[in-house]
Design a protein around this motif. Structure first.
Motif, short mmCIF file in Angstrom:
data_model
loop_
_atom_site.label_atom_id
_atom_site.label_comp_id
_atom_site.label_asym_id
_atom_site.label_seq_id
_atom_site.Cartn_x
_atom_site.Cartn_y
_atom_site.Cartn_z
N ASN A 182 0.35 -1.25 -0.14
CA ASN A 182 -0.16 -0.28 -0.08
C ASN A 182 0.53 1.07 -0.27
OD1 ASN A 182 0.70 -0.90 2.36
ND2 ASN A 182 -0.57 0.72 3.32
N LEU A 183 2.41 0.92 0.78
CA LEU A 183 3.05 2.26 0.79
C LEU A 183 3.44 2.44 -0.98
CD1 LEU A 183 5.33 1.57 3.37
CD2 LEU A 183 3.12 3.09 3.02
N LEU A 184 3.80 1.80 -1.57
CA LEU A 184 3.96 1.47 -3.27
C LEU A 184 3.13 3.06 -3.95
CD1 LEU A 184 6.40 -1.55 -4.06
CD2 LEU A 184 6.84 0.86 -3.95
N GLU A 185 1.61 1.82 -3.70
CA GLU A 185 0.54 2.37 -4.32
C GLU A 185 0.01 4.21 -4.14
OE1 GLU A 185 -2.39 0.09 -2.80
OE2 GLU A 185 -2.17 -1.45 -4.08
N ASN A 186 0.93 3.60 -3.03
CA ASN A 186 0.38 6.08 -3.19
C ASN A 186 1.22 6.54 -3.19
OD1 ASN A 186 -2.29 5.54 -0.76
ND2 ASN A 186 -0.47 4.97 0.94
N TRP A 187 2.51 6.04 -3.15
CA TRP A 187 3.86 6.47 -3.53
C TRP A 187 3.52 6.90 -4.79
CZ3 TRP A 187 7.91 3.02 -0.25
CH2 TRP A 187 8.01 3.95 1.36
N LEU A 188 3.35 5.92 -5.74
CA LEU A 188 2.83 6.29 -7.09
C LEU A 188 2.17 6.98 -8.12
CD1 LEU A 188 2.92 2.96 -8.69
CD2 LEU A 188 5.01 4.00 -8.96
N ALA A 189 0.88 7.02 -6.20
CA ALA A 189 -0.06 7.80 -7.13
C ALA A 189 0.11 9.14 -6.71
CB ALA A 189 -1.81 7.27 -5.71
N GLU A 190 1.18 9.66 -5.75
CA GLU A 190 2.01 10.66 -5.26
C GLU A 190 2.48 11.32 -6.09
OE1 GLU A 190 2.15 10.59 -1.17
OE2 GLU A 190 0.51 10.68 -0.70
N ASP A 191 3.33 10.17 -7.04
CA ASP A 191 4.28 11.47 -8.54
C ASP A 191 5.92 10.85 -7.76
OD1 ASP A 191 5.63 10.77 -10.43
OD2 ASP A 191 5.34 12.48 -10.66
N LYS A 192 5.79 10.03 -6.20
CA LYS A 192 7.07 10.53 -5.54
C LYS A 192 8.18 9.77 -6.16
CE LYS A 192 5.35 12.74 -2.24
NZ LYS A 192 5.99 14.32 -1.88
N LEU A 193 8.14 7.76 -7.10
CA LEU A 193 8.84 7.12 -7.79
C LEU A 193 8.84 7.25 -9.30
CD1 LEU A 193 7.44 4.18 -5.54
CD2 LEU A 193 9.10 5.84 -4.84
N GLU A 194 10.04 7.58 -9.35
CA GLU A 194 10.32 7.66 -10.72
C GLU A 194 10.21 6.08 -10.98
OE1 GLU A 194 14.35 8.28 -13.92
OE2 GLU A 194 13.66 9.52 -12.05
N CYS A 195 9.42 4.96 -12.18
CA CYS A 195 9.16 4.45 -13.10
C CYS A 195 10.31 3.98 -13.92
CB CYS A 195 7.59 3.89 -13.32
SG CYS A 195 6.42 4.70 -12.11
N SER A 196 10.92 2.64 -13.25
CA SER A 196 11.45 2.20 -14.61
C SER A 196 11.30 0.29 -14.80
CB SER A 196 12.64 2.34 -13.50
OG SER A 196 12.96 1.23 -12.49
N GLU A 197 11.93 -0.34 -15.50
CA GLU A 197 11.79 -1.66 -16.06
C GLU A 197 11.96 -2.82 -14.48
OE1 GLU A 197 12.33 -5.03 -19.27
OE2 GLU A 197 13.08 -2.34 -19.76
N GLU A 198 13.57 -2.33 -14.31
CA GLU A 198 13.43 -2.96 -13.05
C GLU A 198 12.54 -3.34 -11.59
OE1 GLU A 198 14.87 -0.60 -14.59
OE2 GLU A 198 16.56 -1.66 -15.58
N LEU A 199 12.20 -1.97 -11.31
CA LEU A 199 10.89 -1.31 -10.55
C LEU A 199 10.12 -1.90 -10.74
CD1 LEU A 199 10.36 -0.15 -8.17
CD2 LEU A 199 9.80 1.75 -9.56
N GLY A 200 9.32 -2.58 -12.05
CA GLY A 200 8.30 -3.06 -12.38
C GLY A 200 8.18 -4.47 -11.71
N ASP A 201 9.21 -5.11 -12.83
CA ASP A 201 10.34 -6.64 -11.93
C ASP A 201 9.91 -6.92 -10.71
OD1 ASP A 201 10.47 -6.44 -15.24
OD2 ASP A 201 12.40 -6.30 -15.03
N LEU A 202 10.35 -5.40 -9.74
CA LEU A 202 10.56 -5.57 -8.53
C LEU A 202 8.84 -5.91 -8.21
CD1 LEU A 202 11.89 -6.70 -5.75
CD2 LEU A 202 10.88 -3.42 -5.42
N VAL A 203 8.17 -5.26 -8.43
CA VAL A 203 6.55 -5.05 -7.95
C VAL A 203 5.83 -5.88 -8.80
CG1 VAL A 203 4.40 -3.55 -7.80
CG2 VAL A 203 6.76 -2.44 -7.69
N LYS A 204 6.13 -6.44 -9.81
CA LYS A 204 5.37 -7.80 -10.57
C LYS A 204 5.33 -8.91 -9.19
CE LYS A 204 4.23 -9.29 -14.87
NZ LYS A 204 4.57 -10.98 -14.70
N THR A 205 6.04 -9.82 -8.42
CA THR A 205 5.75 -10.79 -7.41
C THR A 205 5.12 -9.80 -6.56
OG1 THR A 205 8.28 -9.29 -5.94
CG2 THR A 205 8.91 -10.40 -7.78
N VAL A 206 4.37 -9.47 -6.67
CA VAL A 206 3.87 -8.65 -5.49
C VAL A 206 2.51 -8.20 -6.34
CG1 VAL A 206 4.96 -8.65 -3.20
CG2 VAL A 206 4.42 -6.45 -4.75
N ASP A 207 2.32 -7.62 -7.33
CA ASP A 207 0.99 -6.70 -7.37
C ASP A 207 1.67 -6.80 -8.92
OD1 ASP A 207 -1.32 -5.41 -8.41
OD2 ASP A 207 -1.04 -4.36 -5.87
#
Length: 1703
Positions: free
Chosen positions: A459-484
């Motif tokens: 849920n922290l990730l979702e909130n940060w992404l909604a607030e545009d606090k994180l810079e998205c990258s393919e590696e970040l997507g691979d990491l998050v894919k393991t959970v959502d």
């Protein structure tokens, strides 16, 4: 300090005077600048106007003729606010206009004068009066709202500024007033600060103020600050301060501590004071600008001084914020618009280096993301890290300028820090700080997300992404894919990891999104693989995906056949069909194979689907024979028929009518040729005549035009199918098909098929069958029902044949029915045929009586009369008469029967009113002529009666009949000369008929007949006997008329006697006849006798032609009509005056047009006036009134005209006036034009009268360009130049008329007057460019001394190309140059200056022009020009062009001219470019001047020249310093030996040693030692050992010293050498120990790192900062910068203001 290194960059944006704005308008009251977008200038001469300068297009100002006291442009939009004082009052009228829409937005009338106003926001105007301050919104219809009253300290102050904070909660008003008596030149500043919320004011001393916002550490809400600068004097002491104070401190939150700083004014600026303040929110800086052009820059947070400099030599009176650049604009009295902004590249180094304020430098760099503080930030970060101040280090890294510290190394550094128990790990502190500051970069986002995923805090990730606090990258997507997966997809999309996005959509079965996304990002996935993947799980989805691929731009990426095969391989017939049906909709030829394929697979598996496809007709390119065979096999016979193209195939299939829908089969026949269709129809009838007959008939009916009706009939006849013929032909019995044979065949077929009713209908309705043939067929057919035969015979006249057929076949009932019901009119024919067939009379009589009145009598009588059986009808006729029949034929027949039976025929003939006299009379002629006469008399059958009486000599009866008839035509007929019986008739008329007659009409008719028959003498005698002999007809009106008329015709001599003797005749008619017979005196006597005076006078005038007798007669009778006739005759004869007099006597106004025309031709206007006055009493005609005015004018009765037009009249005064003008009756025309206010014509008329002043006045009222021109040109011709100028001013404002006026003046040599006219036109409100240009042309031609002044004043309003031509023609070179410059034709300007330098050259001007020319050759032409004419200024010129010149070419020019020394300053200035020619020329001059210092500097700094050549030249120079320079040049060129040899020669041993040291050549150094030993230079030997220490070998030095007894001089070198070697040994030992220690420390760190990694997996959830929740506070406030805690706010008074006593 060089300007390039200054922290504040200044540039001149533009100069207002260059836009044509006069210097007197560059003042505080005329210029306004509300923002960086627009400048607004108010001009009051030569005319009132407002100039709007768009800073985006400064050289295209918008000038509008507007009169106002003040003008303000909106800060953001093209909205203009205007203020003007209402004349005679102290009130101001305010208006707001939208310039683009050209509409007025709002207006308001202030009850008091507005002394200052300003846009405080884009939607709000601040209005300051003498007592109060108002706000006026441009939205809605609201009026200005009062905000507060001015405090006492602002009384009698000049208001110079008014501002509000961004929230509009705080307002500040600034004013200035004269200084204290002891120092009046120091202006006093006053400020009023007002709180909107608290409605309170505070008075302060300040010259300039501005609001700002600042975010204090620990407070999430920004603080509102006020900054103000003051300069006060107290007891002779001047205090200058800058204050920064927070307004409205927030309770419980950290506040901004107030700051103050000194303003340091130089001694020369002691009376200067601040006039403006701007705050840069971008940089956090305060700009304070003084009146004399000083700029102070302070830091907003600390109030620390940053910079001070003078930016303008002229006073500055206006500034405006430049929010886009973080700087400001300033305008000085010279009209310069200066732009100041921070120099990003130098400000931080300046603060850190020059000011030595490292903390401020770091804060500036962080605040505005500026370069220059990298080392400071890194050093500070390392210090904080070393001090374990990880929180402060994290904050510093987060705020580091340009992301300097936000690197993987920093993250690794925080990761390496051991985690203390019970404390938040430093890495998490770092990430938390970054999250509160903004957005993480890719690496930071990945590292933080890895920690969060390990803790399962998705849920922290979702909130940060909604607030545009994180810079998205393919590696970040691979990491998050393991959970959502969903969250990972969002990350992939933001990171533009296209393959991963496509794969994710495919997993989610959102195939449509794959195509959309791929198109958006320009990615091409493996569509075939995707389709195969989808097919395994979702066939319908595969279809949809395939369809979406087919609709892609650029075509389907996979072949349609390949896609189809994929479906068919999995036996997905329906899916393949659905796909192909969709993609094959365009029906293209290249899709023929696929069309065949989709039909094949469905004909084999789902025939009904194939049938539906074929029914839609969507395909047309498939293999038709192949599909036809498959359709036949599938039982789709109709589709097979539609596809077969061979007759045998069609005939084989078509017989399967049991499986083919009949209507479709019928439609199929329409596709066949005529022969094939007939063949197929024949086969259908052969196979099953009864079953297929209906289909064949329907087809034959539908396509009869193509097949041919005859062919179809033959087909049915071939099979003897009358039923088929009946049904087929039934559709052709309409009016459109008129073939008799067709109709007959249909009747025949209907009869043979027993369709009697249809036979009856056709025979009754059709008009096209052969009647004879049909009648014969029906008689032969002997139908039981005779109605068809009755129809044919009745319609086509075969009634006798019908009657005979029916009578012979004993069908009497049909005879009765036919006569009674069908056609009673044909009953006579039926009776006649029955009589011929010897039918019994009883049947015939009964038949006739059954019909009665419906029976036509005449033909029946004819039929019976022809057969001499008329008596058969006696009963029938009497029955009709008894019923009251008045039919003439009934009575004719009955009369004939009575005459034949001689049953009192005279009685019938005289009493029966209904018989036809012609018919019955003719019937009687041969039986009894007297009966015939009776019948003819009764019917007035004139011809028949005359014939029968002549034939039988019954003239007496004839005479009586003719007299009684009184018919002129009958009289003409019997009195014709050709009538052989005329004499007998006349005798009977005269002797018997007329004497017996008592009717005057009969007598009159007879008399007229005699006249017509030209028997005058007999007639006259007869009439005299009747009329004159006192008979019964003596007083008969008609007979008297006839007697006179006959006499007129036959014996005119008797007419006058008859006129006198007779009284009862038609005088007017007889008189007209007499006139026609030219018996004028008799006619006059008749008219006179009957008092027909008008006719009588007309005879005198028209026939006798005696005006004198007519006039005498008119005097005698005194009738208006008579006088009117006389007047007209007089008018025709040209007796105009007499005619007018007669018309007046007649009181006749009807012929006024003729009278007017005649009077004008005869010029008898006095008489005409009398006549028209009479006419006006009768009629209201515009023509009459107009002619009366004209007549008055012709006889010069102008007073009568004035009196007349004042009275009611209907004259068309405009036309009258134009006529008077055309007739040159100008005085009268003037009266008319003045009365009708036709000022244009009045003006022209007055011109004709030479009344020029009046003409000008009239032209002013007319206000017409044509009128003005006519009056003007007339005044010019009359030399009335003052009046001509008045007119001309109204003409020249029209562009089209200006040139005409100018040419008119010039053609007449009125040059001075024309110039005066144009000069006066400059001040007109409607003055246009043409006036200014034309005046310039006139100055150029006739008054050149004023030309330049005119051009400079009005350069922006001139048509410069036209004036350039004029100046060129008149050779005004100076003015021509100026015009070229204004028109940006700098090449022409420069050429003109050089070609005509005595007149046009000005050094400063030429410099400005040269730098702007486009032709490079002009630069060098200018060099030659200055060299020849102004050599003393050539350097100044060259310096201006330095950046544009080819310096080599300039040097060559000067060298050829032998004048290099002239341009030495120029060459010095450009030598920094290191140009070979320049360097060599300067070096040559330095050598020539023996300036060795400059030469040494030149050689040292600029190496692009022939070094060896110069050295060779210098080594022989007599000066030592020159030879040293030669040695130096050799040294720089690497010619060490030559340099050393030259230095040795001049005993410059130090130079020798330095050269050896720089050469790095050991041999040269050791040789130099030997040289010193040889020369006995021991000190030089010792010096050389130290200078060349690195090159000389120790053993060589010791050997030489020992051998030459110089050990003492070598001993210092030896000591140094030993010390160096021992130090190197110590360093090696130390390095080895440190290396061992580092290896041990590294091993320990590796162990600690393993332990640290194990601890990360056990992090608590609370270790990371969560997003703040609503209502929750933010993180605790961080510590101050550089580790210092923030300063707490001091005690503050109400609404955030410090007590004034603290200052």
């Amino acid at each position: 300090m060089a300007a390039a290194n200054a922290p504040i960059a200044m540039r001149e944006a533009l100069t207002l005077t260059s836009l044509g704005i006069a210097p007197q308008f560059v003042t505080f009251t005329h210029v306004t600048m509300e923002s960086e977008k627009y400048i607004c200038v108010r001009e009051t001469s030569p005319q009132n106007s407002v100039v709007i300068v768009d800073m985006a297009m400064p050289m295209q100002p918008l000038r509008r003729p507007i009169t106002a006291d003040s003008a303000l442009m909106n800060p953001n939009t093209r909205i203009l606010a205007l203020k003007a004082q209402i004349p005679g009052t102290t009130q101001d009228h305010l208006q707001i206009f939208n310039i683009e829409a050209k509409t007025k937005i709002k207006s308001h009338q202030m009850p008091e004068q507005v002394v200052f106003w300003k846009w405080i926001t884009p939607k709000l105007l601040g209005l300051v009066t003498q007592t109060s301050v108002y706000h006026w919104s441009i939205e809605g219809d609201s009026e200005p709202t009062k905000m507060f009253d001015r405090t006492a300290n602002l009384a009698n102050n000049q208001i110079i500024n008014y501002r509000c904070d961004p929230a509009e909660k705080w307002l500040v008003l600034i004013g200035i007033a004269p200084g204290a008596p002891e120092r009046p030149q120091l202006v006093k500043g006053n400020m009023q600060l007002f709180s909107v919320d608290q409605q309170r004011s505070q008075a302060l001393e300040a010259h300039a103020a501005s609001f700002a916002t600042f975010k204090v550490v620990g407070n999430e809400n920004p603080s509102t600050l006020i900054c103000f600068a003051s300069k006060t004097t107290n007891a002779g002491q001047i205090t200058s301060k800058l204050h920064v104070i927070e307004l409205g401190a927030q309770p419980g939150k950290p506040g901004f501590s107030k700051k103050q700083a000194d303003l340091f004014f130089p001694p020369d600026f002691q009376d200067d004071f601040p006039v403006a303040m701007q705050v840069s929110q971008k940089y956090g800086l305060i700009y304070v600008v003084t009146k004399l052009g000083l700029l102070f820059v302070y830091d907003l947070e600390t109030a620390a001084a940053v910079y001070r400099n003078r930016i303008s030599p002229d006073p500055i009176f206006l500034t405006a914020e430049s929010s886009s650049t973080g700087g400001f604009y300033a305008i000085n009295r010279r009209g310069q618009v200066l732009h100041a902004t921070v120099n990003d590249a130098t400000v931080v180094p300046f603060v850190s280096g020059q000011l030595n304020n490292l903390e401020l430098a770091v804060n500036l760099a962080k605040r505005a993301n500026l370069p220059g503080a990298e080392n400071l930030v890194v050093q500070r970060f390392q210090e904080l890290f070393a001090q374990t101040k990880y929180k402060e280090a994290a904050e510093l890294a987060a705020e580091s300028p340009q992301g300097l510290l936000r690197t993987p190394e920093t993250v690794a550094k925080f990761q390496s820090v051991p985690v203390q128990a019970g404390q938040t790990p430093p890495l998490l502190q770092y990430f938390g700080t970054l999250l509160t500051r903004g957005k993480l970069n890719a690496f930071e986002s990945l590292e933080l997300s890895r920690l969060v995923v390990n803790q399962n805090k998705k849920n922290l990730l979702e909130n940060w992404l909604a607030e545009d606090k994180l810079e998205c990258s393919e590696e970040l997507g691979d990491l998050v894919k393991t959970v959502d997966n969903d969250l990972a997809l969002k990350i992939y999309i933001k990171a533009r990891a296209t393959p991963k996005v496509v794969a994710a959509f495919a997993e989610r079965r959102e195939f449509d999104k794959i195509l959309i996304y791929s198109k958006q990002v320009g990615y091409t996935p493996d569509y075939l693989f995707l389709l195969q993947t989808i097919l395994r799980t979702d066939p319908q989805g595969a279809v949809n995906f395939a369809l979406m691929m087919s609709q892609m731009e650029g075509g389907c990426p996979v072949d349609y056949n390949t896609i189809t095969d994929l479906f068919l391989q999995r036996n997905m017939i329906r899916e393949a069909t659905a796909f192909l049906l969709d993609v094959l909709k365009p029906n293209l030829p290249e899709h023929a194979f696929l069309q065949t394929k989709v039909l094949e697979i469905n004909l084999v598996t789902y025939p009904n689907v194939a049938d539906a496809i074929l029914a839609n007709g969507m395909f047309s390119h498939y293999d038709r024979p192949r599909i036809a065979q498959l359709c036949e096999k599938a039982g789709l016979y109709l589709r097979a028929l539609q596809h077969y193209s061979e007759l045998p195939d069609i005939k084989r299939v078509i017989v399967n009518t049991h499986a083919i829908e009949p209507q479709a089969l019928v439609e199929f026949f329409g596709t066949l040729s005529r022969e094939w269709a007939l063949e197929c129809m024949k086969d259908l009838l052969l196979v099953n005549l009864r079953g297929n007959l209906q289909i064949v008939v329907q087809a034959a009916k539908e396509y009869s035009e193509q097949l041919g009706v005859d062919a179809c009939i033959k087909l049915f006849e071939q099979f003897k199918s009358y039923e088929g013929l009946y049904f087929f032909l039934g559709s052709y019995l309409s009016s459109r098909y008129e073939d008799p044979d067709i109709h007959f065949k249909y009747i025949e077929a209907a009869a043979r098929t027993g369709q009697i009713k249809e036979v009856e209908r056709v025979t009754r309705e059709s008009n096209f069958y052969d009647a004879e043939k049909t009648k014969n067929f029906l008689m032969e057919a002997k139908l039981p029902d005779a109605r068809p035969l009755i129809n044919v015979c009745d319609r086509f006249g075969f009634v006798p044949d019908l009657t005979h057929y029916l009578y012979t076949n004993n069908m009497l009932r049909y005879i009765e029915g036919y006569v009674q019901k069908v056609n009673p009119g044909n009953a006579p024919l039926v009776v006649g045929q029955l009589l011929d067939d010897e039918c019994p009379e009883d049947f015939i009589k009964g038949l006739i009586l059954s019909v009665r009145s419906l029976l036509p009598v005449e033909p029946l009588v004819d039929e019976c009369e022809k057969r001499n059986r008329l008596r058969l009808l006696t009963q029938f006729l009497e029955h009709l008469v008894s019923e009251g029949s008045q039919d003439v034929h009934v009575h004719n027949a009955l009369g004939k029967i009575i005459i034949d039976s001689n049953n009192n025929p005279e009685h019938f003939l005289t009493t029966n009113p209904f018989y036809d006299s012609h018919v019955v009379g003719k019937y009687c002629e041969k039986r009894d002529p007297t009966l015939a006469v009776v019948a003819y008399r009764r019917g007035q059958c004139d011809d028949e009666l005359i014939n029968v009486t002549n034939k039988n000599s019954l003239f007496k009866l004839q005479a009586r009949y003719v007299v009684e008839r009184m018919d002129g035509d009958l009289w003409d007929k019997v009195l014709q000369p050709e009538n052989e019986y005329r004499r007998q008739l006349i005798d009977q008329v005269v002797s018997t008929a007329l004497p017996e007659s008592k009717s005057p009409e009969q007598v009159s008719a007879a008399v007229k007949a005699f006249m017509t028959a030209d028997l005058p003498h007999e007639l006259i005698e007869l009439l005299e006997k009747i009329v004159l002999q006192n008979s019964a007809f003596s007083g008969n009106f008609n007979l008297q008329n006839l007697l006179i008329l006959t006499a007129i015709k036959a014996d005119p001599s008797r007419v006058m006697d008859y006129v006198n003797r007779l009284d009862n005749f038609d005088g007017p008619a007889v008189g007209e006849v007499a006139v026609e017979a030219q018996l004028y005196e008799e006619a006059f006597a008749i008219f006179k006798k009957f008092n027909l005076n008008v006719q009588a006078v007309n005879v005198l005038l028209d026939n006798i032609q005696s005006i004198e007798r007519a006039e005498e007669f008119a005097f005698r009778v005194e009738e208006d009509a008579v006088w009117s006739q006389v007047a007209k005759a007089q008018l025709r004869e040209g007796l105009v005056s007499e005619a007018i007099e007669s018309f007046i006597r007649a009181d006749d106004a009807t012929h006024f047009l003729d009278v007017i025309r005649a009077a004008e031709e005869a010029n008898v206007y006095n008489d005409l006036v009398k006549y028209l006055l009479m006419v006006r009493q009768k009629a209201r005609e515009p023509k009459v009134d107009g002619e009366l005015i004209f007549a008055y004018a012709k006889i010069d009765r102008l007073s009568d005209i004035e009196e007349f037009i004042l009275m009611p009249n209907v004259a068309n005064l405009q036309n009258v006036g134009d006529r008077l003008y055309d007739e040159e009756l100008y005085e009268a025309a003037k009266i008319i034009y003045a009365f009708i206010s036709n000022w244009a014509k009045l003006a022209v008329t007055l011109v004709k009268l030479k009344q020029f002043q009046g003409a000008v006045d009239a032209a002013r009222k007319a206000n017409s360009a044509k009128t003005w021109k006519e009056v003007c040109f007339a005044c010019v011709d009359a030399e009335e130049f003052r009046l001509a100028q008045i007119c001309g001013l109204n003409i020249i404002v029209q562009v089209d008329d200006l040139e005409e006026v100018s040419e008119y003046y010039q053609n007449r040599g009125c040059f001075n007057e024309l110039i005066a006219l144009m000069e006066s036109g400059l001040g007109l409100e409607r003055a246009h460019m043409g006036i200014f240009t034309e005046l310039g042309v006139l100055y150029a031609r006739y008054r050149s001394e004023k030309l330049m002044e005119h051009i400079k004043l009005f350069s922006t309003r001139l048509n410069i190309p036209k004036l350039i031509r004029a100046c060129d023609e008149q050779q005004h070179w100076k003015e021509l140059t100026y015009l070229y410059i204004q028109y940006d034709e700098f090449d022409n300007a420069a050429t003109t200056i050089m070609n005509h330098s005595p007149d046009a050259w000005d050094h400063l001007q030429f410099k400005d022009v040269c730098v702007k020319v486009a032709n490079v050759e002009l630069y060098y032409k200018a060099v030659h020009f200055y060299l020849q004419e102004h050599p003393d200024l050539i350097n100044d010129m060259l310096n201006v062009l330095a950046l544009r010149l080819d310096h080599t070419r300039v040097v060559d020019i000067m060298r050829k001219a032998g004048q290099l020394h002239l341009v030495k300053p120029y060459m010095v200035a450009v030598q920094s470019n290191n140009v070979s020619a320049v360097n060599e020329a300067l070096n040559e001059l330095y050598v020539e001047e023996e300036d060795y210092e400059r030469l040494r500097e030149s050689v040292d700094m600029h190496d692009n020249f022939d070094q060896i050549g110069l050295a060779q030249k210098l080594e022989k120079h007599e000066l030592l310093e020159m030879r040293r320079i030669a040695a130096y040049i050799y040294k720089k060129a690497g010619r060490w030996k030559q340099s050393i040899a030259l230095s040795k020669k001049d005993n410059m041993y130090k130079d020798c040693m330095e050269t050896c040291s720089q050469s790095g050549d050991r041999e040269l150094s050791e040789d130099l030692l030997v040289y010193f030993i040889e020369q006995g230079k021991k000190e030089c030997f010792a010096s050389c050992l130290f200078i060349c220490y690195d090159l000389i070998r120790p053993d060589v030095a010791l050997e030489l010293a020992w051998m030459n007894n110089m050990v003492d001089f070598a001993f210092p070198y030896l000591l140094q050498f030993i010390r160096e070697y021992t130090s190197k040994v110590d360093d090696l030992v130390k390095d080895k120990i440190e290396s061992q220690n580092e290896e041990r420390a590294k091993e320990k760190e590796e162990k600690d790192l393993v332990a640290q990694q194990n601890m990360y997996a056990q992090l608590l959830p609370l270790a990371l900062p969560a997003p703040p929740m609503p209502g929750m506070g933010g993180p605790p406030p961080p510590l101050g910068v550089m580790g210092m805690p923030p300063m707490g706010p001091g005690p503050m008074p109400a609404f955030g203001m410090p007590p004034m006593g603290s200052y």
